[in-house]
Design an enzyme around this catalytic site. Structure first.
Site, short mmCIF file in Angstrom:
data_model
loop_
_atom_site.label_atom_id
_atom_site.label_comp_id
_atom_site.label_asym_id
_atom_site.label_seq_id
_atom_site.Cartn_x
_atom_site.Cartn_y
_atom_site.Cartn_z
N PHE C 117 15.11 -49.52 13.12
CA PHE C 117 15.24 -48.85 11.93
C PHE C 117 14.00 -48.23 11.61
O PHE C 117 12.75 -48.68 11.81
CB PHE C 117 15.75 -49.79 10.89
N GLN C 231 14.86 -41.52 -3.43
CA GLN C 231 14.87 -41.52 -2.15
C GLN C 231 15.95 -40.44 -1.71
O GLN C 231 17.07 -40.33 -1.95
CB GLN C 231 15.31 -42.77 -1.39
N HIS C 233 17.38 -39.15 1.50
CA HIS C 233 17.69 -39.64 3.09
C HIS C 233 17.36 -38.19 4.04
O HIS C 233 18.31 -37.33 3.57
CB HIS C 233 18.88 -40.12 3.12
N LEU C 243 26.28 -38.72 4.91
CA LEU C 243 25.35 -39.55 5.40
C LEU C 243 25.40 -39.69 7.02
O LEU C 243 26.55 -40.02 7.61
CB LEU C 243 25.43 -41.05 5.00
N GLU C 246 20.44 -43.63 9.60
CA GLU C 246 19.21 -43.48 10.41
C GLU C 246 19.39 -44.40 11.74
O GLU C 246 18.64 -44.01 12.38
CB GLU C 246 18.25 -44.40 9.37
N ARG C 286 11.67 -42.97 5.39
CA ARG C 286 12.42 -41.70 5.05
C ARG C 286 11.78 -40.73 4.01
O ARG C 286 11.92 -39.59 4.44
CB ARG C 286 13.62 -42.44 3.99
N HIS C 354 19.64 -40.09 -2.05
CA HIS C 354 20.41 -41.33 -1.29
C HIS C 354 20.32 -42.66 -2.06
O HIS C 354 21.34 -43.27 -2.30
CB HIS C 354 19.84 -41.49 0.22
N ARG C 389 12.04 -46.96 -0.37
CA ARG C 389 12.84 -48.21 0.35
C ARG C 389 12.82 -47.92 1.82
O ARG C 389 13.03 -46.89 2.07
CB ARG C 389 14.06 -48.39 -0.29
#
Lengths: 130, 250, 587, 118
Positions: C117, C231, C233, C243, C246, C286, C354, C389
């Site tokens: 990730f 954030q 995304h 979405l 990721e 991100r 996001h 994050r």
């Protein structure tokens, strides 16, 4: 103060609401012909027990156009029953595995058609050919 | 929104405070290629009539909120598109077979109670401490239950099931699929606890394999197979229950 | 008004709220728990999380590595003791979910599988295909049904906290189906109300992510911390913002511009490898990946689509078999929403809002500065995400801190003094009257217009890159919307299932959250993580801003922004490095 | 604990009958209902001697018993459920007695006729 007053819709005529349901009811209706045909066979068996004259009379009655139509419809119903039965049978069978590979529903459906063909040919062959 | 066209949306309306029965109301909604049926309803609520009531949330077909009847077919409105119905019109109704709470929102409490009744959680053979690490479960073992765990509880299958509509005592497709999900999980030994529910008239025996539940499921779950495999299991158990040694699994 | 007397109220039925409810029930089955949610719990936004949840499990991995990645990923604005606790408990919670039935994806030998990730040094993201949040939520919900002490109030809308004598003593809620008011008297309250993505027009969030808990707490003088860090995304569908996990990049997907070029190599994330290298290229964090899009867009190297510019998320080289095994929902969504088969064609994506890194201030034990009130999950700021994050840390957060919140609330409930029924009645009546006033008020403002104006102002002024001028404009617009809010007129004046009414109340909360975000952003004159400025403050400024912002509500005025230090125990601030030069802890 | 249903008894008979009906009935209907009355391919396909001999043989009798009785159980089980779907409600009603009673009586009669024929 507001209270909950959920509205329950009536079910009358539910099976006319969707083509899927109409087909389902058609499927269920095949049972009428399956049952009638079985009763018809049973009656034949009865005449067989009564004697040759009675049996022959039954055979003659089968030539009546109404009976021919009935058997035509019954054949269609039996075929529809077979078609729908083979299609849903995998849903009731335990999941089959060949090694670690799951046997696809489609394979099971085709296997039934194969068996159906063998049985049908056997019956027709033995009775009509022999 | 790049607007290309307009479509007529007929919506079933029912207000528990003022209406004795539901009635239809029609709206004209502009739409583009990508406009979902849900966005059509949102347009009505934002611009035409703020009193139109419906549930929605994720917009991506995973939360299970926005199931409705679209032209008589149970569907998630977020993943159905207005273009598919144009130039015809749409008739949107709350999910069939469930009581209408208001407008397009149905009462879900019956399903929630049924879900709770099937003990939808792992009943392990013996309690295992978290410190002992995870259970081993091979991909093949996982695959035996996985599809049934994909149920999003959207209730489309209840709207598809005439047996549930005729008799809401029936446990129904989703609850039985989830019951089967836990019974089929290699980590679970709760099958004996759940079989009485399966064996009852309101369990699998109210089902006549209409099969529409599996047809409308937006997640490819096959509830009909869960229910009907359990008919076989229940039948074998019915006839052979006195022969099986009672003990470990009881 | 109906009265429910209970021990612990939990507001929110997502992952954090359910985990908290189970924790209370396990800590003390004699405590009565009321789980209040404006939707039936399995509709909560946790359901939409896709990629997975972090937890160190591989032998070559280490807690130190997860700690380092998280703190560096957050641009050092993380509470390090809290991160320490977090990384030490993630795996435990993942195992707990496994014991409860979560169908984690497995290796051939039956062991847990993990994937790469963004911003993580090694594969440590537990996943259930690409429906990780869905499976976690349903596992928690179904498991919660085991506990007789947990009483659910589904489709109850939390309207307000009841605060008496400086202590939280319950909440006021509206039963959605009837519009009836309920007063819940409780010795402890947990907010697990989720994020506030609906502050922005294009977001990955569910319609319910309206920041209710943040707004309610804020109005009661509770600090909202680090609200400027929002954030984006990097891979959402243009227009809808849906979405694309990721996990697509974790499995090896590429991001290419209109020339088919893997542009992230131009933004300090190279070198280009054919297969995923942790913390490099598409596995960058991100904030940096979204910022790279912004630059590509400005330079005209993005694709034009009917719904805005985009780049391509290219998964074709992964092959159909792997896509169907690892990313089935992505395949399904691409087909449904775009008519694209990801095995055959690249997916157009662009950044969308996001996640709210900030939230209700809590200490490491999830206690807010209002006695009796706890917060967990996205609505809270427990201090682990800092300025950005990392993907897969939020699903871990909801269970790790959901459990803490449950245990702490159970303890607080047992120790709490008796409830002052007369005072709570008075408070609750006041909340009810203001909600009823909204229902009855006459005006000329349409709800949807106010919402759209707010969202557009935030996107334009408080987006991926920010300037003082843009943020000031946004603040002015927000004040105007706030003003107009008092003249909003509803079509629906009835009580039963009046979602228009509830949406107006939500908008009030969202608007307060937006103001906290915009004013916090305006005053942070540096660039850090998700807060990037273009007006002379392009650098991180540790001397002045290695600090959390704290937004406090002020009556009839913009929020007051305060600051507090960051607790740094073992990892002093350093430069964030990704790409080939990145430090790979634990290797 | 919910009450156990006795449906497995009827469902098992229904299911077995469904299998028989699907695999055997189409060909059998062609033979008895169409080919024989129409004299195809030749008259005498179902002559008294031939059928008597068949019914008197053990395999023949077993075949006829299985086909007739299970088809009855299959058919009447479905008819009973369909009546419920059309609004005739289940329970120990006249309908139920009629449906399953016919199937049971038919089964008994078939068995009797075949046993006496052998």
């Amino acid at each position: 103060m507001a209270v909950r007053r959920p509205y329950v819709r009536p079910m009358a005529g539910w099976w006319r609401r969707n083509p899927f349901y109409i087909f389902y009811m058609l499927r269920e209706a095949t049972s009428v012909f399956v049952a009638l045909y079985a009763l018809q066979l049973l009656y034949g068996l009865y005449t067989l027990a009564v004697g040759e004259a009675a049996f022959d009379a039954w055979l003659v009655s089968l030539r009546h156009p109404l009976f021919l139509v009935f058997h035509g419809v019954a054949l269609a119903a039996a075929l529809l029953h077979a078609f729908t039965w083979f299609n849903v049978a995998p849903k009731a069978m335990p999941v089959l595995y060949l090694g670690s590979h799951r046997v696809a529903d489609r394979t099971l459906v085709w296997a039934q058609y194969l068996i159906f063909a063998v049985i049908s040919v056997a019956i027709l062959g033995v009775v009509l050919g022999g | 929104m790049a607007t290309h066209d307009e479509i007529e949306i007929e919506v079933l309306r029912y207000h528990p405070e003022t209406d004795s029965e539901p009635s239809y109301r029609t709206y004209r909604v502009p739409f583009a290629h990508e406009t979902s049926v849900l966005q059509g309803l949102q347009y009505i609520k934002d611009r035409l009539d703020g009193s139109l009531t419906f549930r929605w949330s994720c917009r991506m077909a995973i939360c299970g909120s926005c199931g409705m009847m679209i032209n008589g077919v149970p569907n998630l409105t977020c993943s159905a598109f207005l273009r598919e119905y144009h130039p015809g019109k749409l008739r949107i109704e709350p999910l069939a077979h469930l009581p209408i709470e208001r407008d397009l929102a149905v009462d879900q409490t019956d399903f929630l109670e049924k879900l709770a009744s099937i003990q939808p959680y792992i009943i392990p053979a013996e309690s295992k401490a978290v410190d002992e690490g995870p259970f081993t479960q091979t991909p093949a073992q996982r695959e035996r239950f996985y599809q049934y765990s994909e149920c999003i509880n959207c209730l489309l299958c209840y709207a598809a099931c005439p047996q549930y509509g005729l008799d809401s005592g029936f446990l129904g497709p989703a609850a039985l699929a989830l019951l089967h999900r836990y019974n089929s999980d290699s980590r679970d030994v709760g099958k004996a606890d759940r079989m009485p529910i399966v064996n009852a008239q309101e369990g699998v025996w109210a089902c006549t394999l209409v099969g529409y539940c599996s047809e409308v499921c937006p997640k490819g779950v096959d509830p009909a197979s869960a229910v009907n495999r359990n008919k076989v299991i229940s039948t074998l158990d019915y006839f052979f229950r006195f022969m099986a040694p009672r003990g470990a699994s009881e | 008004m109906q009265i429910v007397q209970t021990d612990v109220v939990i507001v929110g039925g997502g992952g954090a709220g359910l985990r908290a409810a189970i924790a209370v029930a396990e800590a003390d089955p004699d405590l009565n728990v009321s789980l209040i949610s404006k939707v039936v719990p399995m509709r909560s936004h946790t359901v939409a999380a896709e990629g997975g949840s972090a937890g160190v499990v591989q032998t070559e991995d280490s807690l130190d590595s997860h700690f380092y990645d998280t703190v560096a990923g957050g641009d050092w604005l993380c509470e390090q003791p809290v991160v320490d606790y977090f990384v030490a408990n993630c795996t435990r919670e993942m195992v707990q979910l496994e014991h409860w039935g979560c169908p984690w994806s497995r290796k051939d030998d039956g062991d847990i599988n993990v994937r790469n990730f963004g911003g993580m040094s090694t594969a440590r993201t537990w996943f259930a295909a690409d429906k990780s949040g869905f499976h976690i939520l349903h596992t928690l919900f179904q498991t919660s049904l085991k506990y007789a002490s947990v009483h659910r109030f589904d489709e109850f809308f939390c309207l307000d906290l009841i605060v008496v004598d400086g202590r939280c003593q319950g909440i006021v809620a509206i039963e959605v189906a009837t519009g009836e008011f309920f007063r819940f008297e409780a010795r402890a309250v947990i907010f697990a109300t989720g994020g506030a993505g609906r502050v922005y027009p294009c977001n990955t969030n569910a319609g319910i992510s309206t920041g209710d808990g943040m707004g309610i707490a804020f109005r009661h003088g509770v600090a909202l911390r680090d609200m400027e860090f929002v954030q984006y995304h990097p891979t959402a569908l243009p227009g809808s913002g849906l979405l694309m996990t990721e996990g697509c990049r974790g499995e090896g997907g590429y991001l290419v511009n209109k020339d088919g070029y893997r542009y992230l190599q131009d933004y300090g994330l190279g070198p280009v490898d054919p297969s995923p290298r942790p913390k490099a290229m598409e596995l960058g964090p991100r904030d940096k990946v979204s910022q790279a899009f912004w630059h590509e867009d400005r330079q005209g190297r993005t694709l034009e689509t009917p719904l805005g510019t985009a780049v391509h998320l290219d998964l074709r080289h992964l092959g159909r078999a792997k896509l169907l095994e690892r990313l089935p929902m992505i395949c399904e969504m691409a087909e449904t929403f775009l008519g694209i088969d990801p095995a055959e064609a690249p997916i157009p994506v662009r950044p969308a809002v996001h996640y709210t890194m900030g939230g209700i201030w809590t200490d490491g034990d999830t206690a807010t500065n209002l006695p009796g009130l706890f917060a967990a999950g996205e609505c809270s700021s427990v201090g682990i995400h800092g300025a950005n994050r990392l993907g897969s840390n939020s699903l871990a957060e909801i269970v790790v801190f959901g459990k803490v919140a449950g245990e702490q609330a159970a303890r607080a409930a047992r120790a709490a003094p008796a409830i002052d029924a007369r005072a709570t009645t008075h408070e609750a009546e006041a909340s009810m009257q203001s909600a009823l006033a909204l229902l009855g008020q006459d005006g000329d403002q349409r709800l949807a217009d106010l919402r759209d104006t707010m969202q557009t102002a935030m996107e334009n002024g408080v987006g991926i890159y920010r300037s003082a001028e843009g943020m000031q404009t946004a603040c002015q617009t927000l004040e105007k919307v706030r003003n107009d809010y008092s003249r909003v007129r509803l079509d629906d004046k009835s009580r039963a299932f009046n979602t228009e009414w509830l949406t107006v109340i939500e908008l009030g909360f969202t608007l307060d959250v937006a103001r906290a975000m915009a004013y916090s952003a305006l005053q942070r004159t540096e660039s850090r993580g998700a807060h990037q400025r273009l007006d002379g403050y392009e650098k991180r400024d540790d001397e002045h801003f290695l600090k959390h912002s704290l937004a406090y509500a002020v009556a009839d005025a913009p929020p007051r922004i305060d600051y507090e230090g960051v607790v740094i125990t073992k990892l002093p601030p350093a430069e964030r490095v990704y790409g080939g030069m990145a430090r790979q802890e634990g290797h | 604990m919910p009450k156990r249903s006795n449906e497995p008894v009827f469902w098992a008979l229904f299911g077995a009958g469904g299998v028989v009906a699907a695999f055997v009935l189409p060909a059998l209907i062609v033979v008895t209902g169409l080919a024989a009355p129409l004299g195809l391919p030749s008259p005498g396909v179902l002559s008294y001697e031939r059928v008597s001999a068949f019914a008197a043989s053990l395999p023949g009798a077993a075949f006829l018993f299985v086909v007739i009785s299970l088809s009855l159980w299959h058919g009447f089980h479905r008819i009973y459920h369909s009546l419920h779907e059309l609004g005739v409600h289940r329970g120990l009603s006249v309908v139920r007695v009629l449906c399953y009673g016919t199937a049971l009586a038919g089964t008994a009669l078939t068995a009797y006729l075949l046993v006496t024929a052998i």
